[in-house]
Write a protein that holds these residues in place. Structure first.
Motif, PDB file in Angstrom:
ATOM      1  N   ARG A 193       0.838  -1.047   0.125  1.00  0.00           N
ATOM      2  CA  ARG A 193      -0.092  -0.085   0.027  1.00  0.00           C
ATOM      3  C   ARG A 193       0.864   1.265   0.002  1.00  0.00           C
ATOM      4  NH1 ARG A 193      -4.972  -0.761   3.886  1.00  0.00           N
ATOM      5  NH2 ARG A 193      -5.994  -2.196   2.504  1.00  0.00           N
ATOM      6  N   ASN A 194       0.322   2.281  -0.609  1.00  0.00           N
ATOM      7  CA  ASN A 194       1.304   3.612  -0.761  1.00  0.00           C
ATOM      8  C   ASN A 194       0.795   4.257   0.548  1.00  0.00           C
ATOM      9  OD1 ASN A 194       2.184   5.861  -1.415  1.00  0.00           O
ATOM     10  ND2 ASN A 194       1.004   6.114  -3.206  1.00  0.00           N
ATOM     11  N   PRO A 195       1.915   4.466   1.530  1.00  0.00           N
ATOM     12  CA  PRO A 195       1.806   5.109   2.785  1.00  0.00           C
ATOM     13  C   PRO A 195       1.600   6.683   2.736  1.00  0.00           C
ATOM     14  CG  PRO A 195       3.999   4.604   2.360  1.00  0.00           C
ATOM     15  CD  PRO A 195       3.305   4.243   1.124  1.00  0.00           C
ATOM     16  N   ILE A 196       1.635   7.080   1.584  1.00  0.00           N
ATOM     17  CA  ILE A 196       1.342   8.711   1.575  1.00  0.00           C
ATOM     18  C   ILE A 196       0.085   9.101   1.789  1.00  0.00           C
ATOM     19  CG2 ILE A 196       1.124   8.895  -0.914  1.00  0.00           C
ATOM     20  CD1 ILE A 196       3.451  11.046   0.766  1.00  0.00           C
ATOM     21  N   VAL A 197      -0.881   8.360   1.208  1.00  0.00           N
ATOM     22  CA  VAL A 197      -2.237   8.902   1.280  1.00  0.00           C
ATOM     23  C   VAL A 197      -2.775   9.059   3.118  1.00  0.00           C
ATOM     24  CG1 VAL A 197      -4.866   8.229   0.815  1.00  0.00           C
ATOM     25  CG2 VAL A 197      -3.116   7.883  -0.667  1.00  0.00           C
ATOM     26  N   PRO A 198      -2.565   8.201   3.764  1.00  0.00           N
ATOM     27  CA  PRO A 198      -2.887   8.408   5.368  1.00  0.00           C
ATOM     28  C   PRO A 198      -2.208   9.340   5.763  1.00  0.00           C
ATOM     29  CG  PRO A 198      -2.560   5.963   4.767  1.00  0.00           C
ATOM     30  CD  PRO A 198      -2.103   6.745   3.618  1.00  0.00           C
ATOM     31  N   PHE A 199      -0.722   9.482   5.240  1.00  0.00           N
ATOM     32  CA  PHE A 199      -0.107  10.618   5.930  1.00  0.00           C
ATOM     33  C   PHE A 199      -0.700  12.107   5.431  1.00  0.00           C
ATOM     34  CE2 PHE A 199       3.438  13.713   5.148  1.00  0.00           C
ATOM     35  CZ  PHE A 199       4.367  13.769   6.300  1.00  0.00           C
ATOM     36  N   ILE A 200      -1.009  12.115   4.180  1.00  0.00           N
ATOM     37  CA  ILE A 200      -1.656  13.298   3.805  1.00  0.00           C
ATOM     38  C   ILE A 200      -2.812  13.598   4.533  1.00  0.00           C
ATOM     39  CG2 ILE A 200      -2.721  14.376   1.777  1.00  0.00           C
ATOM     40  CD1 ILE A 200      -0.456  13.141   0.075  1.00  0.00           C
ATOM     41  N   LEU A 201      -3.765  12.671   4.689  1.00  0.00           N
ATOM     42  CA  LEU A 201      -5.371  12.740   5.318  1.00  0.00           C
ATOM     43  C   LEU A 201      -4.825  13.119   6.815  1.00  0.00           C
ATOM     44  CD1 LEU A 201      -7.050   9.368   4.159  1.00  0.00           C
ATOM     45  CD2 LEU A 201      -7.803  12.195   3.721  1.00  0.00           C
ATOM     46  N   ILE A 202      -3.754  12.665   7.514  1.00  0.00           N
ATOM     47  CA  ILE A 202      -3.516  13.051   8.889  1.00  0.00           C
ATOM     48  C   ILE A 202      -3.234  14.602   8.844  1.00  0.00           C
ATOM     49  CG2 ILE A 202      -1.794  12.849  10.489  1.00  0.00           C
ATOM     50  CD1 ILE A 202      -2.088   9.873  10.185  1.00  0.00           C
ATOM     51  N   ILE A 203      -2.372  15.056   7.769  1.00  0.00           N
ATOM     52  CA  ILE A 203      -1.831  16.576   7.835  1.00  0.00           C
ATOM     53  C   ILE A 203      -2.888  17.437   7.654  1.00  0.00           C
ATOM     54  CG2 ILE A 203      -0.367  18.012   6.466  1.00  0.00           C
ATOM     55  CD1 ILE A 203       1.242  16.318   7.953  1.00  0.00           C
TER      56      ILE A 203
END
Length: 134
Positions: free
Chosen positions: A3-13
């Motif tokens: 899975r691409n970990p960038i999507v949850p990171f961007i959502l949290i930001i």
């Protein structure tokens, strides 16, 4: 699965930024309702000298709510019952009106000074009477 970990990171930001804006707008609303200046670190004047929200210098002493003013401006440092806290006790003060006015106008220690625009002389006298009677 990779899975691409960038999507949850961007959502949290974005959620964090949104929360900051929400809380800061709520704090601005609360400050405006409370009269803005919580300069309650006034000593001799019981802090109520800060008169900024309470009729400053324009209202007559008869219209001045000394207790409300003191609670809004003095209680945070001098205690809710004005018996002392971070600042000295104001209830039953033994200061004369002149001494009281000098402390309020010039400040003392950590207590800020309060100008004629913030609290009128007549209001200072009413505040002194209120605190002396406590």
């Amino acid at each position: 699965m990779n899975r691409n970990p960038i999507v949850p990171f961007i959502l949290i930001i974005f959620l964090g930024i949104g929360l900051v804006f929400l809380l800061s707008s709520q704090g601005a609303t609360t400050d405006e309702e409370g009269g803005g200046e919580d300069v309650a670190s006034e000593e001799g004047s019981g802090g109520g000298e800060s008169g900024e929200g309470e009729g400053g210098g324009g209202a007559a002493a008869g219209d001045f709510d000394a207790e409300g003013f003191a609670r809004d401006n003095c209680a945070s440092c001098h205690g809710q019952d004005f018996s002392g806290g971070m600042g000295p006790a104001l209830a039953g003060t033994s200061l004369s009106v002149e001494e009281f006015s000098t402390v309020v106008r010039e400040g003392r220690g950590a207590m800020p000074s309060f100008s004629q625009d913030q609290i009128a002389d007549e209001q200072l006298t009413a505040l002194h009477e209120f605190l002396s009677s406590q």
